[in-house]
Design an enzyme around this catalytic site. Structure first.
Site, PDB file in Angstrom:
ATOM      1  N   MET A 173      76.772  84.011  76.735  1.00  0.00           N
ATOM      2  CA  MET A 173      77.196  84.557  75.401  1.00  0.00           C
ATOM      3  C   MET A 173      78.356  83.453  74.895  1.00  0.00           C
ATOM      4  SD  MET A 173      78.727  88.109  73.869  1.00  0.00           S
ATOM      5  CE  MET A 173      80.366  88.061  74.741  1.00  0.00           C
ATOM      6  N   ASN A 174      78.299  83.037  73.760  1.00  0.00           N
ATOM      7  CA  ASN A 174      79.455  82.596  73.048  1.00  0.00           C
ATOM      8  C   ASN A 174      79.937  83.006  71.940  1.00  0.00           C
ATOM      9  OD1 ASN A 174      77.373  80.388  72.713  1.00  0.00           O
ATOM     10  ND2 ASN A 174      78.830  79.410  71.203  1.00  0.00           N
ATOM     11  N   ASP A 175      79.894  82.343  70.655  1.00  0.00           N
ATOM     12  CA  ASP A 175      80.448  83.169  69.189  1.00  0.00           C
ATOM     13  C   ASP A 175      79.833  84.663  68.705  1.00  0.00           C
ATOM     14  OD1 ASP A 175      81.124  80.538  69.406  1.00  0.00           O
ATOM     15  OD2 ASP A 175      80.306  79.908  67.446  1.00  0.00           O
TER      16      ASP A 175
ATOM     17  N   GLN B 285      75.844  84.415  69.907  1.00  0.00           N
ATOM     18  CA  GLN B 285      75.247  83.569  70.628  1.00  0.00           C
ATOM     19  C   GLN B 285      74.677  83.667  71.987  1.00  0.00           C
ATOM     20  OE1 GLN B 285      75.068  79.624  68.536  1.00  0.00           O
ATOM     21  NE2 GLN B 285      74.712  81.622  67.570  1.00  0.00           N
TER      22      GLN B 285
ATOM     23  N   SER C  84      75.684  79.848  64.930  1.00  0.00           N
ATOM     24  CA  SER C  84      76.547  81.011  64.236  1.00  0.00           C
ATOM     25  C   SER C  84      76.291  80.809  62.821  1.00  0.00           C
ATOM     26  CB  SER C  84      78.032  80.404  64.601  1.00  0.00           C
ATOM     27  OG  SER C  84      78.075  80.884  66.013  1.00  0.00           O
TER      28      SER C  84
ATOM     29  N   ARG D 153      78.268  73.363  59.732  1.00  0.00           N
ATOM     30  CA  ARG D 153      77.688  74.700  60.249  1.00  0.00           C
ATOM     31  C   ARG D 153      78.495  76.027  60.308  1.00  0.00           C
ATOM     32  NH1 ARG D 153      78.742  71.335  65.013  1.00  0.00           N
ATOM     33  NH2 ARG D 153      80.423  71.965  66.105  1.00  0.00           N
TER      34      ARG D 153
ATOM     35  N   GLU E 208      85.415  74.764  63.116  1.00  0.00           N
ATOM     36  CA  GLU E 208      84.226  75.514  63.276  1.00  0.00           C
ATOM     37  C   GLU E 208      84.306  77.170  62.989  1.00  0.00           C
ATOM     38  OE1 GLU E 208      82.129  73.659  67.181  1.00  0.00           O
ATOM     39  OE2 GLU E 208      83.663  74.942  67.527  1.00  0.00           O
TER      40      GLU E 208
HETATM   41  C1  FRU Z   1      81.374  77.566  68.361  1.00  0.00           C
HETATM   42  C2  FRU Z   1      80.072  76.797  68.170  1.00  0.00           C
HETATM   43  C3  FRU Z   1      79.787  76.674  66.704  1.00  0.00           C
HETATM   44  C4  FRU Z   1      78.345  76.743  66.707  1.00  0.00           C
HETATM   45  C5  FRU Z   1      77.903  77.552  68.011  1.00  0.00           C
HETATM   46  C6  FRU Z   1      76.912  76.967  68.949  1.00  0.00           C
HETATM   47  O1  FRU Z   1      81.652  78.016  69.503  1.00  0.00           O
HETATM   48  O2  FRU Z   1      79.977  75.365  68.686  1.00  0.00           O
HETATM   49  O3  FRU Z   1      80.112  75.808  65.735  1.00  0.00           O
HETATM   50  O4  FRU Z   1      77.529  77.509  65.558  1.00  0.00           O
HETATM   51  O5  FRU Z   1      79.121  77.411  68.997  1.00  0.00           O
HETATM   52  O6  FRU Z   1      76.418  77.771  70.099  1.00  0.00           O
END
Ligand code: FRU
Length: 566
Positions: free
Chosen positions: A148-150, A166, A207, A267, A319
């Site tokens: 998982m990220n954002d 994410q 994201s 993005r 971002e």
């Molecule tokens: C930030 C990022 C966003 C992008 C997403 C991709 O952590 O780089 O800019 O949309 O992660 O996973």
């Protein structure tokens, strides 16, 4: 004996291995495999040190899905489930391109047909999501499995907080970006619903954000949940999807993409209704600045202005923006990677005014303000449609410098605690205040206990100088120091436990406290320590990997009370 027999029989039904004859080895980098879809899952064995293989799923000679994953060559780190129930009961063919690029692998010369994944792949009707890893937090949101990220598309509706994120459903490192979905009624106990927005021919799903379209401005239905996200294909473009079942399932808008650009980093759209102008606004990140748009119907967007050139920190890509009104000011949130105060990713913000077209920062361009002074606070954005005009934010609690390498397996990364944002002033300047959300405070008992545990809150009344130490039987320690004279607070995690996975991990993080502070609220949850000033003037979020839980708490020059979860 009889019971044992029954158990064995049912285990045989629950788990069965693929037949060898269904796997065809066509060359060292090409395998085809027939898969029946009568079971719920096909469990794929993953080995993280490999490079990604590419899997195309074919049905009637058409590609119905594709993703990347690292099929196990010599060792199985964990399994990931391929959901077979999506394929409507019809047989599928996996058309797999095996990566042979990794120098490490080339040296070992394991022929593709000797990979252990072929024998270990298995059909199953259940997948154990009761992750028992020792670093898995108790009261923070984590994906049940996978990376998982954002946080994405967060909104509140009918008493439910929706958190998308994410997600990589096919491994615990960044790949295959898909929006996972979890819900909660109290911001503390989360239920994983499913993956909700899937990659398509325009790209993977980066994201973005969500709104509840109460007046049906987009024509998808009144009360439809409309999300806008970045389609990450050959270029980054912006797409819409909508849900008429409260965010459970989404349909993509047929006119996608709705915004394009020739800039490579373009993005993370954040959309919001702006009452003052009676229109939607959107802010998105392009290179090292933000672009602001407006729209009446969420589909057609007018570019209004850009913000950022020369302002704040520019040591990385901008971002995940957010733009929100708090009282008579507007707060512009800008996540940046790298460029953070302690290296890697972090969240800066700007305070100013916004008339629906242009954001005017009230500070001098050279001023940089950070929202959280730890090393693990990124991609922070707020919920849409939150009750009582609250500004509830959730960060991703990691750092791009080492997020892919932290010592967990079946899942990677947690979110930071939900926090309510506000404003405070200090020496004539306005700053963003950060407090744990009331729901977080409510989750803890009001009577203090004697013993420290691996999932608790510690409140510390500070005196002039206070040193707080957490330690375990292995001599691992985290030291936190408040210095009233210098108006600083710092946390030293250099001896906190396992720091070996990245040379960027062992750090001391240091925050200004903007005047004196009186009480700290320290939240410990297995592998994280988040510290808040009770008045909201300082927040610091850091992850740690102690070999056993910290059991000792010592406080010099202050008084601590420990609270357990209710
Ligand atoms: C930030 C990022 C966003 C992008 C997403 C991709 O952590 O780089 O800019 O949309 O992660 O996973």
């Amino acid at each position: 004996m009889k019971r044992l027999f029954i158990l064995t029989i049912s285990a045989m039904f629950a788990l069965s291995f693929l037949h060898a004859q269904t796997t065809h080895f066509l060359s060292d980098n090409h395998v085809m495999q027939r898969v029946s879809t009568t079971s719920k899952y096909l469990l794929l064995p993953i080995e993280e040190s490999r490079e990604n293989d590419h899997v195309r799923i074919l049905q009637n000679q058409k590609v119905v899905k594709e993703f990347n994953c690292k099929l196990a060559m010599n060792k199985i780190d964990y399994f990931v489930p391929l959901h077979l129930d999506e394929f409507a009961g019809k047989e599928i063919l996996l058309d797999i391109t095996i990566s042979r690029g990794n120098a490490n692998e080339q040296a070992r010369h394991t022929a593709t047909k000797e990979f252990i994944c072929w024998k270990a792949m298995k059909y199953a009707d259940t997948f154990d999501m009761q992750n028992r890893e020792k670093f898995r937090p108790v009261y923070h949101h984590t994906p049940l499995y996978g990376w998982m990220n954002d946080p994405n598309g967060m909104f509140y509706k009918d008493g439910v907080w929706h958190l998308y994120f994410q997600h990589n459903p096919y491994g615990s490192q960044w790949e295959n970006m898909t929006w996972g979905h979890s819900t909660s009624r109290d911001l503390m106990n989360w239920t994983f619903e499913n993956d909700a927005v899937m990659p398509d021919a325009l790209g993977t799903v980066f994201s973005g954000s969500a709104v509840v379209d109460k007046n049906n401005t987009a024509g998808f239905g009144s009360g439809a949940v409309v999300v806008m996200y970045t389609s990450a294909g050959q270029s980054q473009t912006q797409s819409l999807a909508y849900s008429t079942d409260n965010g459970q399932t989404f349909r993509k808008y047929t006119g996608n993409p709705v915004i394009v650009s020739n800039t490579p980093d373009f993005r993370d759209p954040k959309i919001f209704w702006n009452e003052e102008i009676g229109k939607w606004n959107m802010i998105l990140a392009e290179g090292q600045h933000m672009k602001i748009y407006s729209s009446l119907n969420l589909k057609d967007w007018t570019h209004e202005s850009d913000f950022g050139e020369g302002y704040g920190n520019h040591n990385g890509v901008w971002e995940c923006p957010d733009l929100l009104r708090i009282g008579n000011r507007w707060l512009l949130i800008c996540n940046i990677n790298p460029g953070g105060p302690f290296g890697g990713s972090a969240t800066q913000y700007f305070v100013g005014t916004f008339d629906g077209r242009k954001f005017m920062c009230e500070d001098a361009p050279e001023v940089t303000k950070w929202m959280d002074w730890g090393k693990d606070h990124y991609a922070t954005v707020t919920f849409s449609n939150a009750p009582d005009e609250r500004h509830v934010a959730i960060p991703w609690m990691s750092n791009w410098q080492y997020a892919n390498d932290v010592p967990t397996k079946q899942y990677r990364s947690a979110n930071g605690l939900p926090r309510d944002l506000g404003l405070f002033s200090y020496q004539g300047k306005t700053y963003c205040s950060v407090k744990p959300s009331p729901e977080v405070m409510n989750a803890f008992a009001s009577k203090p206990v004697k013993r420290l545990s691996d999932a608790c809150r510690v409140d510390v009344r500070l005196r002039a100088n206070t040193v707080i130490t957490l330690s375990n039987g292995q001599g691992e320690t985290v030291t936190m120091t408040y210095n009233a004279k210098n108006e600083t607070f710092e946390m030293d995690r250099t001896k906190s436990g396992d720091t070996s996975f990245s040379s960027n991990f062992a750090t001391v993080t240091k925050a200004p406290t903007y005047g004196k502070i009186n009480t700290l609220q320290i939240f410990i949850d297995k592998s994280s320590i988040e510290v808040f000033d009770a008045d909201g003037k300082m927040a610091m979020s850091n992850i740690v990997f102690p070999s056993s839980p910290y059991t000792q708490l010592t406080v010099k020059g202050g008084k601590a009370r420990i609270y357990k979860l209710k």
